[in-house]
Design a protein around this motif. Structure first.
Motif: not given
Length: 269
Positions: A77, A81, A104-106, A109, A128, A132
């Motif tokens: 993130e 991170t 990236p998970i931004n 989310a 979050k 993942r």
């Protein structure tokens, strides 16, 4: 060993970390290899975070399955991170010549966080971890692979993890090793010292560390957990030098998070 010698003076240190790590490594490699052969599977995927648990799981997977059959997903993130963890994850994948994917998970989310019921802080953190897990299973489904879990025995006993998030896996490699044992195994495997020495963190929010969440370092937690597992009661644990409040907290966590270690209840009809 170095890890045992670093225990707080006066605390019990007869943890499972007296195990022969060469034998532990061989058993884990053989167990994982046998499991894959039993089901005629070849590929495994690991969420590589840059932390010691994922690095140790990753190394065992490479030893058991071969680098061409292991895949790493690096799912930070951005802004939360640390750059250090991202670089360590990339470094591990490159060193062992494992194909990695950086995602990236931004953006994912954001859509959860604007839900009409206004998710609270805990919901946002757990989401979050579940994003993942969703990405790991998306890869696994797309490549006929299994998701390799990275949870250790300490985390599983305490329920320190997200249900259907980082606790979601097809097979757990470290589930019978306390966190203290994972440190010893990582040292035996010659994993990078900078990975081993970092403060453990799930990085679900800025500044989060395992020790702050749990109220003690893993050396102390593991000693208490092993005493409880061996049938010791609170008075004898406190007499051995551990704070009563911490023992109470650990017992409460074990009880209230029991549901994370079991399948959902199925109602009778």
């Amino acid at each position: 060993g170095k890890w045992i010698a670093s225990y707080d003076k006066g605390l019990i240190v007869n943890l499972v970390c007296h195990m022969d790590m060469e034998k532990v490594h061989k058993k884990l490699v053989k167990g994982l290899r046998d499991y894959f052969q039993k089901y005629d599977l070849r590929k495994g995927v690991v969420g590589l975070s840059g932390g010691i648990d994922s690095a140790t799981t990753f190394k065992i997977a490479v030893d058991a399955l071969g680098s061409s059959n292991v895949f790493a997903l690096i799912l930070p993130e951005l802004g939360v991170t640390s750059d250090e963890n991202i670089q360590h994850a990339k470094m591990m994948a490159n060193f062992f010549k494992v194909k990695s994917y950086y995602q990236p998970i931004n953006a994912l989310a954001v859509d959860f966080n604007i839900a009409p019921w206004k998710p609270n802080r805990i919901a946002q953190m757990n989401t979050k971890a579940r994003i993942r897990a969703g990405l790991l299973y998306s890869f696994a489904n797309s490549n006929n692979a299994l998701v390799l879990g990275t949870s250790n025995k300490s985390e599983l006993m305490l329920g320190y993890g997200t249900k259907y998030g980082d606790l979601a896996a097809d097979i757990e490699l470290l589930a019978n090793l306390y966190k203290s044992d994972v440190y010893l195994l990582a040292e035996y495997l010659n994993l990078p010292e900078e990975v081993i020495q970092k403060a453990p963190t799930a990085e679900l929010e800025e500044g989060q560390t395992d020790e702050n969440d749990l109220g003690a370092n893993y050396r102390v937690l593991d000693a208490i957990l092993q005493m409880l597992e061996n049938g010791k009661r609170k008075p004898s644990i406190v007499k051995a030098g551990y704070p009563a409040a911490l023992v109470d907290k650990i017992q409460k966590l074990i009880k209230q998070n029991k549901h994370k270690r079991e399948m959902p209840p199925c109602l009778a009809v």
